[in-house]
Motif scaffolding. Structure first.
Motif, PDB file in Angstrom:
ATOM      1  N   PRO A 178      -6.368  -6.040  -3.933  1.00 37.18           N
ATOM      2  CA  PRO A 178      -6.884  -5.726  -2.594  1.00 37.18           C
ATOM      3  C   PRO A 178      -7.434  -6.973  -1.917  1.00 37.18           C
ATOM      4  CG  PRO A 178      -7.554  -4.051  -4.168  1.00 37.18           C
ATOM      5  CD  PRO A 178      -6.913  -5.146  -4.973  1.00 37.18           C
ATOM      6  N   GLY A 179      -7.004  -7.195  -0.692  1.00 41.81           N
ATOM      7  CA  GLY A 179      -7.405  -8.380   0.045  1.00 41.81           C
ATOM      8  C   GLY A 179      -6.437  -9.535  -0.091  1.00 41.81           C
ATOM      9  N   GLN A 180      -5.537  -9.473  -1.070  1.00 39.71           N
ATOM     10  CA  GLN A 180      -4.572 -10.564  -1.268  1.00 39.71           C
ATOM     11  C   GLN A 180      -3.509 -10.569  -0.175  1.00 39.71           C
ATOM     12  OE1 GLN A 180      -2.482 -10.544  -5.129  1.00 39.71           O
ATOM     13  NE2 GLN A 180      -0.584 -11.059  -4.058  1.00 39.71           N
ATOM     14  N   ALA A 181      -3.069  -9.364   0.212  1.00 38.88           N
ATOM     15  CA  ALA A 181      -1.932  -9.275   1.131  1.00 38.88           C
ATOM     16  C   ALA A 181      -2.281  -8.396   2.335  1.00 38.88           C
ATOM     17  CB  ALA A 181      -0.716  -8.699   0.398  1.00 38.88           C
ATOM     18  N   ARG A 182      -1.822  -8.814   3.498  1.00 39.60           N
ATOM     19  CA  ARG A 182      -1.854  -7.927   4.657  1.00 39.60           C
ATOM     20  C   ARG A 182      -0.721  -6.916   4.483  1.00 39.60           C
ATOM     21  NH1 ARG A 182      -1.634 -11.419  10.019  1.00 39.60           N
ATOM     22  NH2 ARG A 182      -2.488  -9.489  10.916  1.00 39.60           N
ATOM     23  N   ALA A 183      -0.964  -5.674   4.879  1.00 33.70           N
ATOM     24  CA  ALA A 183       0.010  -4.631   4.559  1.00 33.70           C
ATOM     25  C   ALA A 183       0.367  -3.770   5.762  1.00 33.70           C
ATOM     26  CB  ALA A 183      -0.521  -3.747   3.434  1.00 33.70           C
ATOM     27  N   VAL A 184       1.653  -3.410   5.793  1.00 35.35           N
ATOM     28  CA  VAL A 184       2.201  -2.434   6.732  1.00 35.35           C
ATOM     29  C   VAL A 184       2.831  -1.333   5.897  1.00 35.35           C
ATOM     30  CG1 VAL A 184       3.953  -2.020   8.505  1.00 35.35           C
ATOM     31  CG2 VAL A 184       2.625  -4.165   8.519  1.00 35.35           C
ATOM     32  N   GLN A 185       2.635  -0.087   6.307  1.00 34.97           N
ATOM     33  CA  GLN A 185       3.216   1.018   5.555  1.00 34.97           C
ATOM     34  C   GLN A 185       3.953   1.966   6.490  1.00 34.97           C
ATOM     35  OE1 GLN A 185       0.484   3.283   3.144  1.00 34.97           O
ATOM     36  NE2 GLN A 185       2.115   4.510   2.195  1.00 34.97           N
ATOM     37  N   ILE A 186       5.152   2.397   6.047  1.00 37.67           N
ATOM     38  CA  ILE A 186       5.955   3.378   6.774  1.00 37.67           C
ATOM     39  C   ILE A 186       6.085   4.629   5.909  1.00 37.67           C
ATOM     40  CG2 ILE A 186       8.226   3.897   7.759  1.00 37.67           C
ATOM     41  CD1 ILE A 186       8.649   0.839   7.992  1.00 37.67           C
ATOM     42  N   ASP A 187       5.735   5.775   6.474  1.00 37.27           N
ATOM     43  CA  ASP A 187       5.922   7.034   5.754  1.00 37.27           C
ATOM     44  C   ASP A 187       6.035   8.172   6.754  1.00 37.27           C
ATOM     45  OD1 ASP A 187       5.429   9.423   3.886  1.00 37.27           O
ATOM     46  OD2 ASP A 187       5.316   7.736   2.499  1.00 37.27           O
ATOM     47  N   ILE A 188       6.869   9.127   6.442  1.00 36.20           N
ATOM     48  CA  ILE A 188       7.044  10.290   7.301  1.00 36.20           C
ATOM     49  C   ILE A 188       5.831  11.200   7.258  1.00 36.20           C
ATOM     50  CG2 ILE A 188       8.130  11.751   5.565  1.00 36.20           C
ATOM     51  CD1 ILE A 188       9.280  11.463   9.210  1.00 36.20           C
ATOM     52  N   ASP A 189       5.032  11.083   6.195  1.00 37.22           N
ATOM     53  CA  ASP A 189       3.855  11.920   5.986  1.00 37.22           C
ATOM     54  C   ASP A 189       2.600  11.071   6.157  1.00 37.22           C
ATOM     55  OD1 ASP A 189       1.839  13.594   5.111  1.00 37.22           O
ATOM     56  OD2 ASP A 189       2.956  14.386   3.408  1.00 37.22           O
ATOM     57  N   GLY A 190       1.879  11.301   7.238  1.00 35.37           N
ATOM     58  CA  GLY A 190       0.684  10.504   7.523  1.00 35.37           C
ATOM     59  C   GLY A 190      -0.399  10.614   6.473  1.00 35.37           C
ATOM     60  N   ARG A 191      -0.376  11.676   5.666  1.00 31.67           N
ATOM     61  CA  ARG A 191      -1.393  11.840   4.624  1.00 31.67           C
ATOM     62  C   ARG A 191      -1.261  10.780   3.535  1.00 31.67           C
ATOM     63  NH1 ARG A 191      -0.131  18.064   3.361  1.00 31.67           N
ATOM     64  NH2 ARG A 191       1.945  17.122   3.452  1.00 31.67           N
ATOM     65  N   ARG A 192      -0.136  10.096   3.460  1.00 34.34           N
ATOM     66  CA  ARG A 192       0.089   9.114   2.401  1.00 34.34           C
ATOM     67  C   ARG A 192      -0.194   7.687   2.826  1.00 34.34           C
ATOM     68  NH1 ARG A 192       5.623  11.630  -0.159  1.00 34.34           N
ATOM     69  NH2 ARG A 192       4.612  13.368  -1.192  1.00 34.34           N
ATOM     70  N   LEU A 193      -0.524   7.496   4.066  1.00 34.61           N
ATOM     71  CA  LEU A 193      -0.733   6.143   4.557  1.00 34.61           C
ATOM     72  C   LEU A 193      -2.083   5.598   4.097  1.00 34.61           C
ATOM     73  CD1 LEU A 193       0.672   6.631   8.162  1.00 34.61           C
ATOM     74  CD2 LEU A 193       1.774   5.435   6.258  1.00 34.61           C
ATOM     75  N   GLY A 194      -2.063   4.431   3.494  1.00 33.92           N
ATOM     76  CA  GLY A 194      -3.297   3.759   3.095  1.00 33.92           C
ATOM     77  C   GLY A 194      -3.971   4.315   1.868  1.00 33.92           C
ATOM     78  N   VAL A 195      -3.302   5.184   1.103  1.00 32.29           N
ATOM     79  CA  VAL A 195      -3.965   5.790  -0.049  1.00 32.29           C
ATOM     80  C   VAL A 195      -3.697   5.039  -1.352  1.00 32.29           C
ATOM     81  CG1 VAL A 195      -3.968   8.070   1.012  1.00 32.29           C
ATOM     82  CG2 VAL A 195      -2.094   7.436  -0.517  1.00 32.29           C
ATOM     83  N   ARG A 196      -2.713   4.127  -1.382  1.00 28.77           N
ATOM     84  CA  ARG A 196      -2.432   3.337  -2.581  1.00 28.77           C
ATOM     85  C   ARG A 196      -2.864   1.886  -2.437  1.00 28.77           C
ATOM     86  NH1 ARG A 196      -2.092   7.602  -5.771  1.00 28.77           N
ATOM     87  NH2 ARG A 196      -0.102   8.703  -5.735  1.00 28.77           N
ATOM     88  N   TYR A 197      -2.926   1.418  -1.171  1.00 33.40           N
ATOM     89  CA  TYR A 197      -3.282   0.024  -0.917  1.00 33.40           C
ATOM     90  C   TYR A 197      -3.858  -0.048   0.501  1.00 33.40           C
ATOM     91  CZ  TYR A 197      -3.005  -5.069  -1.063  1.00 33.40           C
ATOM     92  OH  TYR A 197      -3.341  -6.409  -1.069  1.00 33.40           O
ATOM     93  N   PRO A 198      -4.848  -0.921   0.737  1.00 31.20           N
ATOM     94  CA  PRO A 198      -5.405  -1.046   2.095  1.00 31.20           C
ATOM     95  C   PRO A 198      -4.326  -1.495   3.078  1.00 31.20           C
ATOM     96  CG  PRO A 198      -6.836  -2.110   0.476  1.00 31.20           C
ATOM     97  CD  PRO A 198      -5.562  -1.764  -0.239  1.00 31.20           C
ATOM     98  N   VAL A 199      -4.126  -0.708   4.121  1.00 34.33           N
ATOM     99  CA  VAL A 199      -3.029  -0.949   5.062  1.00 34.33           C
ATOM    100  C   VAL A 199      -3.598  -1.325   6.426  1.00 34.33           C
ATOM    101  CG1 VAL A 199      -1.130   0.155   6.309  1.00 34.33           C
ATOM    102  CG2 VAL A 199      -1.405   0.545   3.854  1.00 34.33           C
ATOM    103  N   GLU A 200      -3.112  -2.416   6.979  1.00 38.47           N
ATOM    104  CA  GLU A 200      -3.568  -2.884   8.290  1.00 38.47           C
ATOM    105  C   GLU A 200      -2.899  -2.114   9.421  1.00 38.47           C
ATOM    106  OE1 GLU A 200      -3.775  -7.128  10.702  1.00 38.47           O
ATOM    107  OE2 GLU A 200      -3.682  -7.102   8.493  1.00 38.47           O
ATOM    108  N   VAL A 201      -1.586  -1.853   9.278  1.00 35.49           N
ATOM    109  CA  VAL A 201      -0.852  -1.115  10.318  1.00 35.49           C
ATOM    110  C   VAL A 201      -0.093   0.031   9.654  1.00 35.49           C
ATOM    111  CG1 VAL A 201       0.775  -1.211  12.226  1.00 35.49           C
ATOM    112  CG2 VAL A 201      -0.569  -3.253  11.620  1.00 35.49           C
ATOM    113  N   PRO A 202      -0.601   1.251   9.763  1.00 37.38           N
ATOM    114  CA  PRO A 202       0.128   2.410   9.234  1.00 37.38           C
ATOM    115  C   PRO A 202       1.085   2.966  10.279  1.00 37.38           C
ATOM    116  CG  PRO A 202      -2.072   3.065   9.891  1.00 37.38           C
ATOM    117  CD  PRO A 202      -1.946   1.608  10.234  1.00 37.38           C
ATOM    118  N   LEU A 203       2.313   3.247   9.869  1.00 38.98           N
ATOM    119  CA  LEU A 203       3.338   3.739  10.782  1.00 38.98           C
ATOM    120  C   LEU A 203       3.852   5.088  10.304  1.00 38.98           C
ATOM    121  CD1 LEU A 203       5.435   0.459  11.248  1.00 38.98           C
ATOM    122  CD2 LEU A 203       3.660   1.355  12.780  1.00 38.98           C
TER     123      LEU A 203
END
Length: 597
Positions: free
Chosen positions: A293-318
């Motif tokens: 955590p904190g090593q990488a900036r992250a973007v996540q794409i998922d059809i289900d918004g409930r899964r965004l940011g739950v495995r790794y801190p995400v800067e831009v959830p899509l």
């Protein structure tokens, strides 16, 4: 007066929803439904050997076809048996509808024989929708809602039908009165895209990265071209979750293979070295193998918004469909020169391929399981379908089996339940009888339910356009994954009483059923067995007698993480344990570690 019943309405509704087959096992609680299936002729009823495997077949059907799987069981024990397969659907996000019988409405609440509160029983696994019908008028509405909810939420749902409701006269479909609902079947998928501002924000994060990594999951099926195009534009390396393995061609020079405990050294290096992470359709639970955590900036794409940011801190959830969202990113992401990073990634990939080849070629007593699975890669037909069981075989599949592009492979992943290979393989074969199936299993899973479902294979194979259905059993007489977990996680020796398995003659069992069986114990025999099985005129069981001493080694771990393995093996003080220490030190040396302490 019409003789049609509410069960006939149910069956007609299943057909309206495009259901081709229903997986189940008979019981008096569903006699009304079975009668309606017989009268209609469609959907086809597929008799499993057990309700649990019927539910697994329904999940497999959903995974291989992309449609809704349907399972059917009687009340009481039959309903209880469905739970494991339904939890598999829930945890791997697949649409399944369970139709479950129930005792007569007049006896409910009396502690009658086989009476269970089924709505309460299924309230967790089918949390999105579970309902019992009280009148025949409810049946079409409940079926429609069960299917629509299963598709909309990618989860299992359940309709409970008391026996008297099943056999009640069919309601008038033209009735129009207060308290009666008339519904319709059908659901068309929507186009889901994030807002343009969010896409641009994500593009800025990705374009700023100098060491970009993609982690691709099952939600990226169908988006291979877009993933590769974006990776090339950013000079990114790609790894996948276990469920995401079939999404991309692992022959790509910048594809590091599967990530996680059962993944590759190259994927571990990719995650440790990246400064930017794009997560596409993945919910992989091996978070200790993600970047810190904190090593990488992250973007996540998922059809289900409930899964965004739950495995790794995400800067831009899509929130969006993977293919459509990646196309939107490609429209705004500018190319950048990250050639140095891409070169490092490709070096890690080449090194991993060398390590994997050496591990598979290492001598064992009598046969190295890694070689058995690796030798399938160059022989696997381009139109094959692959099913997996849970256990040590998953490690060898993840690391050594090269899937031809477009070949699907599925297993019980998030639930990680033993017993998925044969029912999944049967579901795949019934959906596409003109395609060969290869089912990979350990001996523990075969003894749990695989031997029984081979009876189903034997009963049905003559109806298949392509009779090839190959079952490979890694026979090491050990619950190997648990044995290695005892050593790795607890520093404990293998507990023989719990771990040792009988040496079952799997090949002879196949022959007894009218199939072909081949028992192998040398590398050359294994290769010949694959050739023979994949050209046979009937299903084949390959009984591969393999070495339980081959370690299930997590990639790239410091000595402190693997020291408990050595502690557990030292406490065993057996020939197998001493052999395992030798293999463990050799594989650690492959990764650059010296464990001679």
């Amino acid at each position: 007066m019409s003789d049609r019943t509410a069960a006939d309405i149910l069956v007609e509704r299943l057909t309206a929803w495009g259901v081709d087959r229903v997986f189940g096992y008979a019981g008096d609680g569903i006699d009304g439904v079975l009668g309606a299936l017989r009268r209609a002729g469609t959907p086809t009823f597929v008799q499993a050997r057990h309700e649990e495997t019927a539910a697994f077949m329904a999940v497999g059907h959903a995974k291989y076809t992309g449609g809704v799987g349907v399972c059917l069981s009687t009340q009481g024990p039959g309903a209880v048996h469905l739970l494991n397969g339904l939890y598999d659907a829930k945890l791997d996000s697949k649409p399944v509808v369970a139709i479950v019988g129930q005792q007569l409405s007049t006896v409910l609440g009396s502690a009658y024989q086989q009476e269970i509160d089924l709505v309460r029983l299924f309230s967790d696994v089918c949390a999105q929708f579970v309902q019992a019908a009280h009148t025949p008028e409810q049946v079409p509405m409940l079926v429609d809602k069960a299917f629509r909810t299963a598709l909309a939420t990618r989860s299992p749902t359940c309709v409970v039908l008391p026996h008297d409701v099943q056999t009640a006269p069919a309601p008038d479909p033209a009735a129009r009165q207060h308290g009666t609902l008339v519904t319709s079947p059908g659901l068309r998928p929507a186009r889901v895209l994030p807002h343009d501002d969010d896409v641009r924000a994500a593009a800025d994060v990705l374009a700023a990265g100098e060491r970009v990594a993609f982690l691709v999951g099952q939600g990226a099926y169908g988006a291979a071209d877009e993933i590769i195009a974006l990776a090339d534009r950013l000079g990114a390396g790609i790894t996948t979750s276990l469920l995401g393995k079939p999404v991309l061609d692992e022959g790509l020079p910048f594809h590091t293979g599967v990530m996680g405990h059962l993944g590759t050294t190259a994927s571990t290096e990719l995650m440790r070295g990246c400064d930017t992470l794009l997560l596409v359709g993945t919910n992989d639970p091996w978070t200790e193998f993600y970047p810190r955590p904190g090593q990488a900036r992250a973007v996540q794409i998922d059809i289900d918004g409930r899964r965004l940011g739950v495995r790794y801190p995400v800067e831009v959830p899509l929130v969006g469909d993977a293919t459509e969202t990646l196309r939107a990113l490609l429209a705004v992401v500018k190319p950048r020169d990250n050639a140095a990073w891409r070169t490092r990634v490709e070096t890690w990939v080449r090194r991993w391929h060398e390590i994997a080849a050496a591990r598979a070629a290492a001598p064992a007593e009598p046969l190295n399981p890694q070689h058995v699975i690796r030798s399938l890669s160059e022989r696997l037909p381009a139109d094959a379908q692959v099913s997996l069981d849970v256990g040590s075989v998953v490690y060898w599949y993840a690391r050594h089996l090269r899937l031809p592009p477009g070949v699907p492979a599925h297993l019980s992943s998030t639930l990680a339940s033993m017993g998925s290979a044969l029912p999944y393989g049967l579901a795949a074969k019934l959906a596409s009888p003109d395609r060969p199936v290869v089912a990979l299993a350990g001996d523990g899973a075969m003894q749990m339910n695989g031997l029984a479902e081979l009876i189903t294979v034997a009963a049905r194979w003559r109806d298949w356009a392509d009779p090839r259905f190959v079952v490979c059993v890694l026979n090491n007489r050990d619950l190997a994954e648990v044995s290695w977990e005892q050593r790795e996680m607890e520093g404990e020796p293998r507990f023989d009483t719990s771990q040792q398995l009988p040496d079952v003659p799997y090949a002879r069992w196949a022959e007894l059923l009218g199939l072909r069986g081949i028992r192998v114990s040398t590398p050359g025999e294994a290769e010949q067995a694959w050739d023979a099985a994949l050209s046979a005129d009937r299903p084949v069981v390959i009984d591969a007698v393999v070495d339980a001493a081959i370690p299930l080694l997590p990639p790239g771990q410091p000595y402190e993480k693997v020291e408990p393995m050595y502690t557990g093996l030292a406490a065993e003080d057996t020939a197998l344990a001493r052999r395992a220490v030798t293999h463990l030190r050799r594989e650690r040396a492959d990764e650059g570690y010296d464990d001679h302490r």
